[in-house]
Write an enzyme that holds these catalytic residues in place. Structure first.
Site, PDB file in Angstrom:
ATOM      1  N   ASP A 494      47.838  54.236  39.425  1.00 53.94           N
ATOM      2  CA  ASP A 494      49.161  53.618  39.539  1.00 53.94           C
ATOM      3  C   ASP A 494      49.116  52.105  39.386  1.00 53.94           C
ATOM      4  OD1 ASP A 494      47.928  53.468  42.005  1.00 53.94           O
ATOM      5  OD2 ASP A 494      49.670  54.086  43.165  1.00 53.94           O
TER       6      ASP A 494
HETATM    7  C1  LAN Z   1      44.307  51.460  48.910  1.00 52.13           C
HETATM    8  C2  LAN Z   1      45.304  50.433  48.624  1.00 52.13           C
HETATM    9  C3  LAN Z   1      46.158  50.673  47.441  1.00 52.13           C
HETATM   10  C4  LAN Z   1      46.392  52.135  47.195  1.00 52.13           C
HETATM   11  C5  LAN Z   1      47.595  52.411  46.255  1.00 52.13           C
HETATM   12  C6  LAN Z   1      47.497  51.692  44.927  1.00 52.13           C
HETATM   13  C7  LAN Z   1      48.872  51.942  46.929  1.00 52.13           C
HETATM   14  C8  LAN Z   1      47.684  53.904  46.048  1.00 52.13           C
HETATM   15  O1  LAN Z   1      48.822  54.238  45.330  1.00 52.13           O
HETATM   16  C9  LAN Z   1      46.404  54.456  45.501  1.00 52.13           C
HETATM   17  C10 LAN Z   1      45.236  54.211  46.478  1.00 52.13           C
HETATM   18  C11 LAN Z   1      45.037  52.740  46.834  1.00 52.13           C
HETATM   19  C12 LAN Z   1      44.320  52.063  45.691  1.00 52.13           C
HETATM   20  C13 LAN Z   1      44.152  52.562  48.067  1.00 52.13           C
HETATM   21  C14 LAN Z   1      43.066  53.510  48.347  1.00 52.13           C
HETATM   22  C15 LAN Z   1      42.348  53.377  49.685  1.00 52.13           C
HETATM   23  C16 LAN Z   1      42.216  51.942  50.153  1.00 52.13           C
HETATM   24  C17 LAN Z   1      41.394  51.179  49.147  1.00 52.13           C
HETATM   25  C18 LAN Z   1      43.625  51.365  50.239  1.00 52.13           C
HETATM   26  C19 LAN Z   1      44.541  52.071  51.194  1.00 52.13           C
HETATM   27  C20 LAN Z   1      43.340  50.021  50.850  1.00 52.13           C
HETATM   28  C21 LAN Z   1      42.189  50.263  51.860  1.00 52.13           C
HETATM   29  C22 LAN Z   1      41.654  51.673  51.564  1.00 52.13           C
HETATM   30  C23 LAN Z   1      40.127  51.763  51.762  1.00 52.13           C
HETATM   31  C24 LAN Z   1      39.706  53.211  51.654  1.00 52.13           C
HETATM   32  C25 LAN Z   1      39.733  51.161  53.107  1.00 52.13           C
HETATM   33  C26 LAN Z   1      38.323  51.416  53.533  1.00 52.13           C
HETATM   34  C27 LAN Z   1      38.240  52.681  54.277  1.00 52.13           C
HETATM   35  C28 LAN Z   1      37.456  53.704  54.013  1.00 52.13           C
HETATM   36  C29 LAN Z   1      37.778  54.994  54.609  1.00 52.13           C
HETATM   37  C30 LAN Z   1      36.266  53.580  53.164  1.00 52.13           C
END
Ligand code: LAN
Length: 766
Positions: A494
């Site tokens: 996305d």
């Molecule tokens: C995010 C942030 C953005 C998010 C969107 C783009 C909004 C979504 O549509 C797709 C997934 C994504 C890219 C995403 C995936 C997981 C993230 C990176 C996070 C929520 C921000 C932090 C999180 C990450 C997994 C944090 C570390 C935690 C672990 C369990 C390893």
């Protein structure tokens, strides 16, 4: 014996330059205002107030630097530096210092209110064209970063020490003094044990009332023995937990044949990268040498005598309130077998081969991401792995010492760890689209802002695939956008879609420079077309590589849906709307595939609509977020309230949740429980999302939408901004994360859409 933390540590820091005492100013948890003093830190030494910081840095000395998307905070030490680098509006805004921005003439229309919002927000744009902001929420990230500094003897700047301590004090649970999985959650062993360790590494005395209170809470929760798997891992690294008490993470699993349906290459990328580095350290079983601090922590963290603990018996001891996803029986059996395997059965040659292979993957991850790494868990893990293997003076360690800074953020409460190395591409794209909805892209006053934003997106489109991408199991990325910046280099479905839409929309605006050529737009489409799942939906970073049954092997305990990718209505909508827009501009490029992809995707959206008309949102809170996206997908194929049952049910669901004041407000518990749970107050962000959803569906009665819009207007401040309310985002069902820019972007978008479509009666864009 309990001693001061830093004293016993060799190498990193030689004592603390301040006393942890506290101020009696009585300012509230949220609301203390920064003080200024000539130099260094302003140190107050009065009686302790549980909710106030111990000492403060001088907030007028902090600067946010942004170099081609890389954002880092700097504390200026000298007056020369201060003179050479003046503090900007955006520095002040993020630090909670009065920005001095003027009160704008009162808006007399919704469009004018949107304009005011943009006037404010444009002041927060960084020179490289993007909008940085805090991206906090999770409370398990800072400990990894600080422990990595500690283990690798990387000095922690004094200003960080002060402000991280302040942040943890500000965010301690107001009643019990512990920390939870995320800032709004209840105290847990995971949050409390690890953040307690952070405070002690930073030099807080164990007799400090904040430490005492947190420790009491930890002990009430049963002590650090009840840490979940990832907590046990960090504690083992600092020698405060026995490796034999960790459920196994064998590196040998990476040597299994790729066709196996549970091979780690099939796991969700975050889970995969975290366990990759963990498996390396697990196999080394190396911990930081014992010193006074560690000896002391061993006594502080547990309710029993450390020497008496038989860690091997506590592999499965996890505090009840920490568990979101309990172990499955299959996982328990696998853990037993793998423990025997690791302790007795695994041949030495295989172990060393596996370790080498895993290390190679760790190095590739570093190189493919310019040492940013995927996120704030595997970045510090890889850092430690490289330090253990290549030593303190290696190039890899030097680079890690730099990139780890990209995760730190400074705000009025102190310093915290962001959930990624920023929100650059994502938030910049949404801002552009909000301006497009307002039809203000040609307004002279926003030209510079938009051109800069376009430049940013151009700069951050990824231009090359990873070398030997199959060997490191990477998704195609040439043409993609990451969530944060190009250097991080991870395709997100996305983010690619929102990036491409924003670029195309702006480049079709008269007067805009053409920075991204046709071929590059096609590259973005090529990436997206590799990502559709068989159910028609789109996942986050990669197409689904294994079935949901793999959740039976979810060992993290604190998160749900972490093992594999899933199709998400949000990601799916972003991709199909991008493809549809692209098709309009380039009708001949891969036309049949694009048509087919869109058709299947919209079918997916319909299939996952719940009987009550809602969609579960995995990345924002929660049903209002997903509703905004899903209704846009429906609109794309001409389905609106008046001709589509799906669209009608979506509207009815949302309308049934409208609150008395005309707004919408969802609690984060919606995400946790998977059912709509009202927040006690309406929220501007949920209200904007719900209004956008109703407008996507062309809901014919403007009255309920107008009530929502009125609420947005009422909550807008004189300078055009909206204030922070409850947390907006989520991941893995249980952990919340802040998206502070949403309150200033989706509000503008909702106001713009309402003004153009409902007031001026213009046809919507879809
Ligand atoms: C995010 C942030 C953005 C998010 C969107 C783009 C909004 C979504 O549509 C797709 C997934 C994504 C890219 C995403 C995936 C997981 C993230 C990176 C996070 C929520 C921000 C932090 C999180 C990450 C997994 C944090 C570390 C935690 C672990 C369990 C390893």
């Amino acid at each position: 014996m309990i001693r001061n933390g830093i004293a016993g540590k060799s190498g990193s820091g030689s004592g603390v330059p301040w006393q942890f005492t506290g101020s009696s100013s009585g300012t509230s948890r949220e609301g203390f205002s920064p003080r200024c003093r000539n130099n260094k830190f302003l140190i107050t030494m009065t009686t302790v107030n549980k909710a106030t910081p111990s000492s403060k840095t001088d907030y007028t000395r902090w600067r946010l630097k942004s170099e081609r998307g890389r954002q880092t905070w700097h504390y200026l030490e000298t007056d020369e530096q201060l003179a050479a680098w003046p503090q900007t509006v955006y520095d002040k805004y993020h630090l909670g210092i009065d920005t001095g921005l003027p009160t704008l003439p009162e808006a007399t229309s919704n469009l004018e209110a949107a304009r005011n919002g943009l006037r404010f927000f444009s002041k927060l744009q960084l020179p490289d064209g993007q909008w940085a902001c805090e991206y906090g929420g999770p409370m398990f990230l800072l400990p990894g970063i600080i422990i990595a500094h500690y283990v690798t003897d990387t000095p922690i700047p004094d200003a960080w020490k002060v402000e991280i301590t302040n942040y943890l004090i500000a965010r301690a649970h107001p009643e019990d003094g512990g920390w939870g999985l995320h800032i709004e959650g209840e105290s847990s062993v995971f949050g409390t044990a690890l953040n307690y360790v952070v405070l002690r590494i930073l030099g807080m005395d164990p007799d400090h009332p904040v430490a005492q209170k947190a420790r009491n809470r930890l002990h009430q929760l049963g002590g650090a023995l009840g840490s979940p798997h990832w907590g046990k891992f960090w504690l083992a690294l600092i020698n405060c937990y026995g490796w034999e008490g960790m459920n196994p993470v064998p590196p040998e699993m990476w040597c299994l044949p790729n066709w196996l349906p549970f091979h780690p290459w099939r796991w969700w990328i975050h889970c995969r990268q975290v366990y990759l580095a963990m498996s390396y350290m697990y196999s080394l079983r190396r911990s930081h040498p014992v010193n006074d601090l560690i000896r002391s922590l061993r006594e502080e963290l547990y309710t029993q005598d450390y020497a008496s603990i038989q860690f091997s018996k506590h592999r499965n001891t996890v505090a009840k309130d920490d568990i979101y996803h309990p172990h499955s029986p299959i996982l328990d059996v696998a853990n037993e077998i793998l423990t025997v395997w690791g302790n007795w059965a695994c041949p030495k040659f295989l172990q060393s081969y596996a370790r080498k292979h895993v290390y190679d993957l760790i190095c590739r991850e570093d190189e493919n991401t310019e040492y940013c790494d995927l996120g704030p868990v595997n970045n510090p893990l890889n850092f430690i792995a490289r330090f253990f293997t290549e030593g303190p003076d290696s190039d890899a360690v030097a680079r890690h010492r730099e990139t780890i800074k990209d995760f730190m953020w400074m705000k009025h409460e102190g310093m915290l760890a962001n959930g990624t190395d920023g929100v650059q591409t994502w938030d910049t794209s949404f801002l552009i689209q909000a301006v497009v909805e307002c039809e203000l892209t040609t307004e002279p006053e926003f030209q510079d802002m938009l051109i800069n934003a376009l430049r940013f997106l151009e700069d951050h489109q990824i231009r090359e695939n990873c070398p030997e991408m199959d060997k490191c199991y990477r998704q195609q990325r040439k043409g993609a956008w990451a969530f944060s910046k190009r250097q991080q280099g991870y395709t997100v479905s996305d983010c690619t879609a929102e990036g491409l839409k924003s670029v195309m929309l702006l480049q079709k605006t008269p007067g805009m420079p053409q920075l991204v050529n046709d071929r590059r737009c096609m590259d973005a489409v090529d990436v997206m077309l590799t990502m559709q799942n068989s159910d028609g939906g789109f996942a986050s970073y990669e197409p689904i590589r294994a079935g949901p049954w793999l959740e039976h092997l979810n060992a993290a305990e604190v998160f749900g849906k972490i093992m594999v990718e899933y199709s998400y209505p949000e990601c799916t909508t972003a991709v199909v709307t991008a493809l549809a827009l692209f098709r309009g501009y380039y009708p001949d490029y891969r036309r049949r595939e694009i048509d087919e992809t869109i058709k299947k995707a919209v079918r997916f959206i319909k299939n996952v609509q719940r009987p009550d008309g809602s969609w579960y949102g995995a990345w924002g809170i929660c049903f209002t977020y997903a509703g905004m996206f899903a209704t846009e997908s429906l609109a794309l194929t001409g389905e609106h309230y008046n001709n589509s049952d799906n669209s009608r049910r979506a509207c009815e669901f949302l309308l049934s949740k409208q609150m008395e004041d005309g707004g919408w407000g969802e609690s984060y518990m919606s995400s946790v429980k998977e059912e709509y749970i009202h927040h006690k107050n309406s929220q501007v962000v949920n209200t904007a999302w719900a209004c956008i959803a109703l407008m996507n569906a062309r809901y014919p009665d403007r009255e309920p939408i107008e009530r929502g819009i009125r609420l947005l207007r009422e909550r807008q401040q004189g300078n055009g901004e909206w204030l922070q309310e409850a947390i907006e985002g989520v991941f893995n069902k249980s952990c919340m994360i802040s998206y502070p820019n949403y309150k200033n972007v989706f509000t503008v978008k909702a106001l713009g859409m309402f003004a153009r479509q409902y007031e001026e009666g213009k046809a919507p864009r879809h």
